[in-house]
Design an enzyme around this catalytic site. Structure first.
Site, short mmCIF file in Angstrom:
data_model
loop_
_atom_site.label_atom_id
_atom_site.label_comp_id
_atom_site.label_asym_id
_atom_site.label_seq_id
_atom_site.Cartn_x
_atom_site.Cartn_y
_atom_site.Cartn_z
N CYS A 112 47.33 40.82 57.78
CA CYS A 112 47.16 42.23 57.47
C CYS A 112 46.02 42.75 58.33
O CYS A 112 45.31 41.97 58.97
CB CYS A 112 46.85 42.43 55.99
SG CYS A 112 47.06 44.15 55.48
N LYS A 187 56.12 44.33 47.63
CA LYS A 187 54.72 44.49 47.24
C LYS A 187 54.51 45.91 46.75
O LYS A 187 54.72 46.88 47.49
CB LYS A 187 53.81 44.21 48.44
CG LYS A 187 52.35 44.50 48.17
CD LYS A 187 51.46 44.01 49.29
CE LYS A 187 50.02 44.40 49.07
NZ LYS A 187 49.15 43.92 50.14
N ARG A 197 40.07 43.48 46.57
CA ARG A 197 39.55 44.41 47.59
C ARG A 197 38.03 44.31 47.69
O ARG A 197 37.46 44.50 48.76
CB ARG A 197 40.01 45.84 47.31
CG ARG A 197 41.49 45.99 47.58
CD ARG A 197 41.98 47.41 47.42
NE ARG A 197 43.43 47.44 47.47
CZ ARG A 197 44.17 48.49 47.15
NH1 ARG A 197 43.58 49.61 46.75
NH2 ARG A 197 45.47 48.45 47.23
N LYS A 240 55.01 41.01 44.28
CA LYS A 240 53.58 41.08 44.03
C LYS A 240 53.22 42.46 43.51
O LYS A 240 53.65 43.43 44.11
CB LYS A 240 52.84 40.82 45.35
CG LYS A 240 51.36 41.07 45.30
CD LYS A 240 50.77 40.95 46.68
CE LYS A 240 49.33 41.37 46.60
NZ LYS A 240 48.72 41.48 47.88
N SER A 269 44.71 39.29 41.80
CA SER A 269 43.34 39.19 41.30
C SER A 269 43.12 39.90 39.96
O SER A 269 42.47 39.36 39.07
CB SER A 269 42.38 39.74 42.36
OG SER A 269 42.73 41.07 42.71
C1 PBG Z 1 45.93 42.86 51.84
C2 PBG Z 1 46.17 42.17 50.56
C3 PBG Z 1 45.87 42.60 49.26
C4 PBG Z 1 46.17 41.52 48.43
C5 PBG Z 1 46.66 40.50 49.22
N1 PBG Z 1 46.68 40.93 50.53
C6 PBG Z 1 45.26 43.85 48.76
C7 PBG Z 1 45.93 45.15 48.95
O1 PBG Z 1 47.06 45.26 49.39
O2 PBG Z 1 45.25 46.13 48.67
C8 PBG Z 1 45.94 41.49 46.95
C9 PBG Z 1 45.72 40.15 46.36
C10 PBG Z 1 45.10 40.15 45.01
O3 PBG Z 1 44.81 41.20 44.40
O4 PBG Z 1 44.87 39.04 44.51
N2 PBG Z 1 46.80 43.82 52.22
#
Ligand code: PBG
Length: 321
Positions: A112, A187, A197, A240, A269
């Site tokens: 990412c 997602k 974050r 997710k 998370s």
């Molecule tokens: C990055 C990413 C995120 C997560 C995994 N890769 C955050 C988002 O998309 O804002 C979240 C993982 C988690 O909350 O454990 N794009």
């Protein structure tokens, strides 16, 4: 009808249980930071660490002893930029893990841009708007660097359109056809990513991610994005977050065009930390609550579960079942 016969005692309940989670179903996320001198606690996600390359190696070795050989790596750069990025640290992390662990782990790397862009968005902005195709180009180039440095599996979480096709193409044309892609295919734009974050320093400085992550009111979109990514070459699909999307997991796992693809679900998370905070407030037993959520995700149809508790799973499970 007497159904309680099946529940009479622990041995009987065990014999008639129909779902099983083993450590090979589990993926442990790890965070490694450029410029970090010593391992630190990652307070936003209980029990997780901010790692240096050295401490990361130790953590992965501990995980391996607990049966966890699938690793999902988040590499957090020290500085942020707008258009041009350097991946020297990322390459160093991946190649040193490869040297240390070789084929004993499946090394997946999150793909990412949100930790490296000044905006905190998962793509590149042109005039304040996400430029899909420019972002895909940067993501494909970064994927190639990661695969060349030793990632076994590229795991794009950015949610730009058609990035799977671009990644598959660039890998194949560089003789990296054995590198897998685990797509964050479904997602959602979720409120449960907060603690992550914090950890990844990736909160957007303005706006939100709703123009690229899936709206949780749109079920068609959720299924179609899995079909598209499967068609574009994803080896593993993903839903997710997991806990609030069990219906989506079930639909994908039972969809006639998708059921033969390995499906991962990410207990994110916020879901994980909710259990921790409830436990801290005396409202739940963390370990028992955790097991219940993981079994629910497995029951819904996930083949693989990404969870911050993967490394502790075997120990926790043995205490309760
Ligand atoms: C990055 C990413 C995120 C997560 C995994 N890769 C955050 C988002 O998309 O804002 C979240 C993982 C988690 O909350 O454990 N794009």
């Amino acid at each position: 009808m007497n159904l309680r016969r099946y529940r009479k005692n622990a041995a009987t309940r065990d014999i008639f249980s129909t779902v099983e989670i083993t450590t090979k179903n589990l993926i442990q996320p790890y965070f490694v930071y450029e410029g970090l001198k010593e391992q630190e606690e990652l307070t936003a996600i209980t029990g997780q660490k901010k790692n240096t390359i050295d401490s990361l190696k130790k953590e992965i070795a501990i995980g391996l002893k607990q049966g966890i050989s699938h690793v999902l790596l988040f590499i957090i750069p020290q500085s942020k930029h707008e258009h041009t990025f350097s991946y020297d640290f990322d390459s160093k992390v991946l190649s040193s893990l490869n040297e240390e662990f070789g084929d004993s782990i499946l090394l997946s790397a999150d793909m990412c841009l949100c930790s490296q862009t000044k905006s905190g968005h998962c793509g590149i902005l042109s005039d304040g708007i996400i430029d899909n195709d420019a972002s895909v180009k940067v993501i494909a180039d970064k994927s190639l660097i990661y695969a060349q440095a030793g990632a076994d599996c590229i795991s794009p979480s950015d949610m730009m359109d058609n990035r799977i096709l671009a990644i598959r193409k660039i890998l194949d044309s560089n003789k990296l056809d054995s590198t897998m892609i685990m797509s964050y295919s479904t997602k959602f734009s979720s409120n449960f990513y907060g603690p992550f974050r914090d950890a990844a320093d990736s909160t957007p400085t303005s706006g939100d991610r709703k123009s690229y992550q899936i709206d949780f009111r749109n079920e068609f979109d959720a299924i179609r994005s899995s079909i598209r990514d499967m068609e574009q070459g994803a080896d593993i699909l993903m839903v997710k977050p997991a806990g609030a999307y069990l219906d989506t997991i079930y639909k994908i796992k039972t969809h006639e065009r998708l059921r033969d693809y390995p499906l991962a679900a990410y207990q994110v998370s916020g879901e994980f930390q909710a259990l921790q905070v409830m436990a801290q407030n005396g409202l739940i037993d963390y370990e028992k609550g955790l097991l219940e959520t993981l079994y629910a995700i497995k029951r819904a149809g996930a083949d693989l579960i990404i969870t911050y508790a993967a490394n502790k799973f075997r120990e926790i499970h043995a205490k309760h079942f």
